[in-house]
Design a protein around this motif. Structure first.
Motif, PDB file in Angstrom:
ATOM      1  N   GLU A   1       0.841  -1.195   0.000  1.00  0.00           N
ATOM      2  CA  GLU A   1       0.000   0.000   0.000  1.00  0.00           C
ATOM      3  C   GLU A   1       0.874   1.242   0.000  1.00  0.00           C
ATOM      4  O   GLU A   1       1.853   1.330   0.742  1.00  0.00           O
ATOM      5  CB  GLU A   1      -0.927   0.018   1.217  1.00  0.00           C
TER       6      GLU A   1
ATOM      7  N   ALA B   1      -0.086   4.563   0.993  1.00  0.00           N
ATOM      8  CA  ALA B   1      -1.190   5.318   1.595  1.00  0.00           C
ATOM      9  C   ALA B   1      -1.164   6.789   1.193  1.00  0.00           C
ATOM     10  O   ALA B   1      -2.209   7.419   1.050  1.00  0.00           O
ATOM     11  CB  ALA B   1      -1.152   5.167   3.116  1.00  0.00           C
TER      12      ALA B   1
ATOM     13  N   HIS C   1      -2.912   6.921  -1.955  1.00  0.00           N
ATOM     14  CA  HIS C   1      -4.198   6.202  -1.941  1.00  0.00           C
ATOM     15  C   HIS C   1      -4.252   5.127  -3.017  1.00  0.00           C
ATOM     16  O   HIS C   1      -5.158   5.097  -3.849  1.00  0.00           O
ATOM     17  CB  HIS C   1      -5.384   7.169  -2.097  1.00  0.00           C
TER      18      HIS C   1
ATOM     19  N   TYR D   1      -2.699   0.830  -3.999  1.00  0.00           N
ATOM     20  CA  TYR D   1      -1.851  -0.342  -3.805  1.00  0.00           C
ATOM     21  C   TYR D   1      -1.015  -0.472  -5.067  1.00  0.00           C
ATOM     22  O   TYR D   1      -1.532  -0.351  -6.181  1.00  0.00           O
ATOM     23  CB  TYR D   1      -2.687  -1.611  -3.597  1.00  0.00           C
TER      24      TYR D   1
ATOM     25  N   PRO E   1     -10.470   6.586   0.231  1.00  0.00           N
ATOM     26  CA  PRO E   1     -10.812   6.070   1.562  1.00  0.00           C
ATOM     27  C   PRO E   1     -12.089   6.714   2.086  1.00  0.00           C
ATOM     28  O   PRO E   1     -12.265   7.922   2.009  1.00  0.00           O
ATOM     29  CB  PRO E   1      -9.607   6.467   2.416  1.00  0.00           C
TER      30      PRO E   1
ATOM     31  N   GLN F   1      -6.822  -5.836   7.239  1.00  0.00           N
ATOM     32  CA  GLN F   1      -7.027  -4.567   7.958  1.00  0.00           C
ATOM     33  C   GLN F   1      -8.472  -4.388   8.416  1.00  0.00           C
ATOM     34  O   GLN F   1      -8.819  -3.370   8.996  1.00  0.00           O
ATOM     35  CB  GLN F   1      -6.605  -3.395   7.074  1.00  0.00           C
TER      36      GLN F   1
END
Length: 95
Positions: A7, A9, A12, A14, A30, A66
């Motif tokens: 990921e 992050a 945003h 993968y 997200p 997660q």
């Protein structure tokens, strides 16, 4: 050929690395405990080598680990989940 899905992050998404080269990514928005996947891209140099499937599998496994759910707006991810019913339980809708 080594493949690693991780990921990013900050962006945003993968990403999948093949022999340490960025080969593709799947982007998400997200929303609390839900990730809305909007777009998947695999570099043409890596297409038809299982990279896209490995990316989906790695991303969805990490989402499950997660405790999150997905809204697969991306046609590639949607089709992958339809072909791999073991990920159907991750699919939700935005309410």
């Amino acid at each position: 050929m080594s493949m690693l899905v991780e990921e990013n992050a900050a962006k945003h998404r993968y990403e999948i690395l093949v022999d340490d080269a960025l080969a593709g990514f799947t982007a998400y928005l997200p929303r609390a405990e839900v990730l809305v996947f909007t777009h998947t891209e695999v570099d043409p140099a890596f297409q038809n080598r299982g990279v896209g499937s490995a990316l989906m599998r790695g991303a969805l496994d990490q989402v499950r680990d997660q405790g999150q759910r997905v809204v697969p707006q991306c046609p590639f991810m949607h089709a992958y989940i339809e072909r791999h019913s073991e990920y159907a339980d991750l699919v939700t809708s935005l309410t």
